[in-house]
Design a protein around this motif. Structure first.
Motif, PDB file in Angstrom:
ATOM      1  N   ASP A   7      55.230  71.892  26.759  1.00  0.00           N
ATOM      2  CA  ASP A   7      55.062  72.512  25.441  1.00  0.00           C
ATOM      3  C   ASP A   7      54.055  71.810  24.547  1.00  0.00           C
ATOM      4  O   ASP A   7      53.716  72.341  23.484  1.00  0.00           O
ATOM      5  CB  ASP A   7      56.411  72.549  24.716  1.00  0.00           C
ATOM      6  CG  ASP A   7      57.445  73.388  25.459  1.00  0.00           C
ATOM      7  OD1 ASP A   7      57.030  74.339  26.148  1.00  0.00           O
ATOM      8  OD2 ASP A   7      58.652  73.081  25.351  1.00  0.00           O
ATOM      9  N   THR A   8      53.596  70.624  24.905  1.00  0.00           N
ATOM     10  CA  THR A   8      52.665  69.897  24.050  1.00  0.00           C
ATOM     11  C   THR A   8      51.256  70.416  24.267  1.00  0.00           C
ATOM     12  O   THR A   8      50.681  70.245  25.336  1.00  0.00           O
ATOM     13  CB  THR A   8      52.716  68.381  24.345  1.00  0.00           C
ATOM     14  OG1 THR A   8      54.059  67.912  24.147  1.00  0.00           O
ATOM     15  CG2 THR A   8      51.778  67.617  23.419  1.00  0.00           C
ATOM     16  N   ALA A  12      44.120  69.975  26.266  1.00  0.00           N
ATOM     17  CA  ALA A  12      44.807  70.306  25.021  1.00  0.00           C
ATOM     18  C   ALA A  12      43.807  70.225  23.882  1.00  0.00           C
ATOM     19  O   ALA A  12      42.754  69.590  24.000  1.00  0.00           O
ATOM     20  CB  ALA A  12      45.960  69.324  24.767  1.00  0.00           C
ATOM     21  N   TRP A  13      44.125  70.883  22.774  1.00  0.00           N
ATOM     22  CA  TRP A  13      43.329  70.712  21.566  1.00  0.00           C
ATOM     23  C   TRP A  13      43.486  69.283  21.073  1.00  0.00           C
ATOM     24  O   TRP A  13      44.592  68.739  21.056  1.00  0.00           O
ATOM     25  CB  TRP A  13      43.803  71.670  20.476  1.00  0.00           C
ATOM     26  CG  TRP A  13      43.292  73.067  20.627  1.00  0.00           C
ATOM     27  CD1 TRP A  13      43.892  74.101  21.288  1.00  0.00           C
ATOM     28  CD2 TRP A  13      42.088  73.596  20.069  1.00  0.00           C
ATOM     29  NE1 TRP A  13      43.124  75.230  21.194  1.00  0.00           N
ATOM     30  CE2 TRP A  13      42.012  74.958  20.447  1.00  0.00           C
ATOM     31  CE3 TRP A  13      41.060  73.046  19.298  1.00  0.00           C
ATOM     32  CZ2 TRP A  13      40.955  75.770  20.083  1.00  0.00           C
ATOM     33  CZ3 TRP A  13      40.000  73.857  18.931  1.00  0.00           C
ATOM     34  CH2 TRP A  13      39.949  75.208  19.313  1.00  0.00           C
ATOM     35  N   THR A  70      46.057  78.722  12.255  1.00  0.00           N
ATOM     36  CA  THR A  70      44.648  79.098  12.256  1.00  0.00           C
ATOM     37  C   THR A  70      44.067  79.162  13.664  1.00  0.00           C
ATOM     38  O   THR A  70      43.253  80.037  13.973  1.00  0.00           O
ATOM     39  CB  THR A  70      43.835  78.108  11.398  1.00  0.00           C
ATOM     40  OG1 THR A  70      44.348  78.140  10.065  1.00  0.00           O
ATOM     41  CG2 THR A  70      42.362  78.483  11.381  1.00  0.00           C
ATOM     42  N   PHE A  71      44.460  78.238  14.520  1.00  0.00           N
ATOM     43  CA  PHE A  71      43.888  78.199  15.863  1.00  0.00           C
ATOM     44  C   PHE A  71      44.734  78.944  16.894  1.00  0.00           C
ATOM     45  O   PHE A  71      44.400  78.945  18.083  1.00  0.00           O
ATOM     46  CB  PHE A  71      43.675  76.746  16.301  1.00  0.00           C
ATOM     47  CG  PHE A  71      42.531  76.083  15.589  1.00  0.00           C
ATOM     48  CD1 PHE A  71      41.246  76.086  16.118  1.00  0.00           C
ATOM     49  CD2 PHE A  71      42.726  75.471  14.352  1.00  0.00           C
ATOM     50  CE1 PHE A  71      40.191  75.487  15.452  1.00  0.00           C
ATOM     51  CE2 PHE A  71      41.677  74.859  13.682  1.00  0.00           C
ATOM     52  CZ  PHE A  71      40.399  74.871  14.234  1.00  0.00           C
ATOM     53  N   GLY A  72      45.831  79.551  16.439  1.00  0.00           N
ATOM     54  CA  GLY A  72      46.649  80.340  17.354  1.00  0.00           C
ATOM     55  C   GLY A  72      47.323  79.510  18.430  1.00  0.00           C
ATOM     56  O   GLY A  72      47.477  79.960  19.570  1.00  0.00           O
ATOM     57  N   ILE A  73      47.743  78.301  18.091  1.00  0.00           N
ATOM     58  CA  ILE A  73      48.396  77.413  19.038  1.00  0.00           C
ATOM     59  C   ILE A  73      49.906  77.521  18.868  1.00  0.00           C
ATOM     60  O   ILE A  73      50.416  77.498  17.741  1.00  0.00           O
ATOM     61  CB  ILE A  73      47.948  75.955  18.817  1.00  0.00           C
ATOM     62  CG1 ILE A  73      46.420  75.842  18.922  1.00  0.00           C
ATOM     63  CG2 ILE A  73      48.617  75.015  19.816  1.00  0.00           C
ATOM     64  CD1 ILE A  73      45.880  74.495  18.480  1.00  0.00           C
ATOM     65  N   ALA A  74      50.615  77.649  19.983  1.00  0.00           N
ATOM     66  CA  ALA A  74      52.068  77.750  19.911  1.00  0.00           C
ATOM     67  C   ALA A  74      52.652  76.454  19.359  1.00  0.00           C
ATOM     68  O   ALA A  74      52.262  75.360  19.765  1.00  0.00           O
ATOM     69  CB  ALA A  74      52.641  78.032  21.302  1.00  0.00           C
ATOM     70  N   GLU A  75      53.584  76.583  18.431  1.00  0.00           N
ATOM     71  CA  GLU A  75      54.210  75.402  17.853  1.00  0.00           C
ATOM     72  C   GLU A  75      55.064  74.680  18.882  1.00  0.00           C
ATOM     73  O   GLU A  75      55.654  75.291  19.770  1.00  0.00           O
ATOM     74  CB  GLU A  75      55.060  75.792  16.639  1.00  0.00           C
ATOM     75  CG  GLU A  75      54.257  76.343  15.481  1.00  0.00           C
ATOM     76  CD  GLU A  75      55.097  76.528  14.242  1.00  0.00           C
ATOM     77  OE1 GLU A  75      56.161  75.875  14.141  1.00  0.00           O
ATOM     78  OE2 GLU A  75      54.695  77.313  13.369  1.00  0.00           O
ATOM     79  N   LEU A 127      50.906  65.350  29.999  1.00  0.00           N
ATOM     80  CA  LEU A 127      50.689  66.664  29.390  1.00  0.00           C
ATOM     81  C   LEU A 127      50.030  67.672  30.317  1.00  0.00           C
ATOM     82  O   LEU A 127      49.883  68.833  29.939  1.00  0.00           O
ATOM     83  CB  LEU A 127      49.801  66.515  28.137  1.00  0.00           C
ATOM     84  CG  LEU A 127      50.224  65.502  27.079  1.00  0.00           C
ATOM     85  CD1 LEU A 127      49.244  65.515  25.926  1.00  0.00           C
ATOM     86  CD2 LEU A 127      51.644  65.774  26.599  1.00  0.00           C
ATOM     87  N   ALA A 128      49.611  67.257  31.512  1.00  0.00           N
ATOM     88  CA  ALA A 128      48.776  68.134  32.333  1.00  0.00           C
ATOM     89  C   ALA A 128      49.253  68.225  33.770  1.00  0.00           C
ATOM     90  O   ALA A 128      50.003  67.376  34.257  1.00  0.00           O
ATOM     91  CB  ALA A 128      47.332  67.626  32.321  1.00  0.00           C
ATOM     92  N   GLU A 129      48.814  69.282  34.420  1.00  0.00           N
ATOM     93  CA  GLU A 129      48.941  69.397  35.863  1.00  0.00           C
ATOM     94  C   GLU A 129      47.576  69.749  36.418  1.00  0.00           C
ATOM     95  O   GLU A 129      46.794  70.469  35.786  1.00  0.00           O
ATOM     96  CB  GLU A 129      49.969  70.460  36.251  1.00  0.00           C
ATOM     97  CG  GLU A 129      49.638  71.873  35.798  1.00  0.00           C
ATOM     98  CD  GLU A 129      50.709  72.869  36.213  1.00  0.00           C
ATOM     99  OE1 GLU A 129      51.711  72.441  36.797  1.00  0.00           O
ATOM    100  OE2 GLU A 129      50.531  74.070  35.956  1.00  0.00           O
TER     101      GLU A 129
END
Length: 336
Positions: free
Chosen positions: A39-40, A69-70, A122-127, A281-283
């Protein structure tokens, strides 16, 4: 919220703007070989009072291009519009220097929830939970944000965070040959921002932590980093690791306010931070049949490889500490 955006989607360049009165530089996801796992979806990064001193300079020094990620680099508050006083300068021994430090750290933390709310929208990123990173004073802000629990944090990486401004001032007194001239209010502020005293609160959040120090750092000696690491391990069961490099305090050349090509120290730190955040945070994206990244991946500069456990690199020492779980103890760092 204001932002200099070329288009609402498909961004492939840094975005400059402000959120809740906080200036930022945003780097969109650009990793070619990984995608988010969990989720991050964003990393918040703060600069310091030494180079790099601004969000733009920090983004150039430590771009984290391998993290899918951003990455939002936030400017530290500058009370009264004054330029920050370097913690290694004699000005930090004056009340004004300590108050500037304290205001920057506390206001950065206080403004974080509102800034994040605007950035998500603003950036449309899921909380969801965020990752934190910070250098020097920015590392102090990240640790204080954890201690106060102002936003959910999954992991954090701190480069030479100022653990106790009082101890930092005491070391500076010895180098400068004079005593600090802090007011009672400034001394109280330093005590309030002794993060060793907040270690139990930090450990209770359960975030995986990486602490990075410099063997030649006179502002935040490496012993500060290892002492905090050991204390956090005793106070919680989360992952706490550390790395040490043969470097001083700065991650950029003076004056450290404009974006510049990264110096050697920054490249090393960026490599370790890339590894740390990618692991959590990644795969990895499966390669195509020809060995190329999966279709749809965007080109981006490759992240520097970080030294592995036990490996030495010319000009730097890397110490990856294996985390251990231990029982709660009432140990604290020496008073500031």
């Amino acid at each position: 919220m204001s932002a200099d955006r070329s288009s609402p989607s498909g961004l492939d360049r840094p975005v400059h703007g402000s959120a809740a009165g906080v200036g930022y530089v945003a780097l969109p996801p650009s990793a070619v070989d990984a995608r988010p796992a969990g989720d991050t979806r964003l990393v918040v990064v703060w600069p310091g009072f030494e180079p790099p001193r601004t969000a733009a300079a920090m983004a150039a020094a430590v771009p984290l291009t391998g993290v899918p990620a951003w990455r939002f680099y936030l400017d530290l508050p500058a009370p009264g519009g004054r330029a920050p006083t370097g913690l290694g300068s004699g000005a930090f021994l004056e009340t004004r220097g300590m108050e500037c430090y304290g205001a920057a750290v506390e206001q950065a933390v206080e403004r974080l929830p509102a800034a994040l709310a605007e950035l998500w929208r603003t950036f449309g990123i899921a909380e969801g939970p965020v990752a934190l990173a910070g250098f020097s004073v920015g590392g102090s802000a990240a640790l204080l944000a954890l201690a106060r629990g102002v936003v959910p944090v999954s992991t954090a990486a701190l480069v030479a965070p100022v653990v106790a401004p009082g101890r930092g001032a005491r070391a500076l007194e010895k180098r400068a040959g004079r005593e600090r001239a802090w007011s009672d209010r400034a001394r109280g502020l330093a005590e309030r921002l002794d993060l060793g005293a907040r270690a139990a609160d930090i450990a209770a959040r359960g975030a995986a932590l990486l602490l990075i120090g410099g063997a030649r750092d006179r502002v935040v000696p490496p012993a500060e980093i290892t002492a905090l690491r050991d204390l956090l391990r005793r106070l919680g069961e989360g992952t706490v690791e550390s790395a040490t490099f043969r470097m001083g305090h700065a991650l950029a050349a003076e004056p450290g306010v404009e974006p510049r090509p990264p110096i050697t120290e920054a490249v090393r730190v960026d490599g370790v931070l890339n590894d740390w955040f990618r692991e959590r945070l990644a795969e990895v994206v499966p390669e195509g049949a020809d060995g190329s990244p999966a279709a749809g991946a965007r080109p981006a500069p490759a992240a520097p490889a970080a030294p592995r456990e036990g490996e030495r690199r010319e000009g730097g020492r890397h110490e990856r500490q294996v985390p251990v779980a231990v029982r709660l103890e009432g140990t604290a760092l020496p008073p500031g």
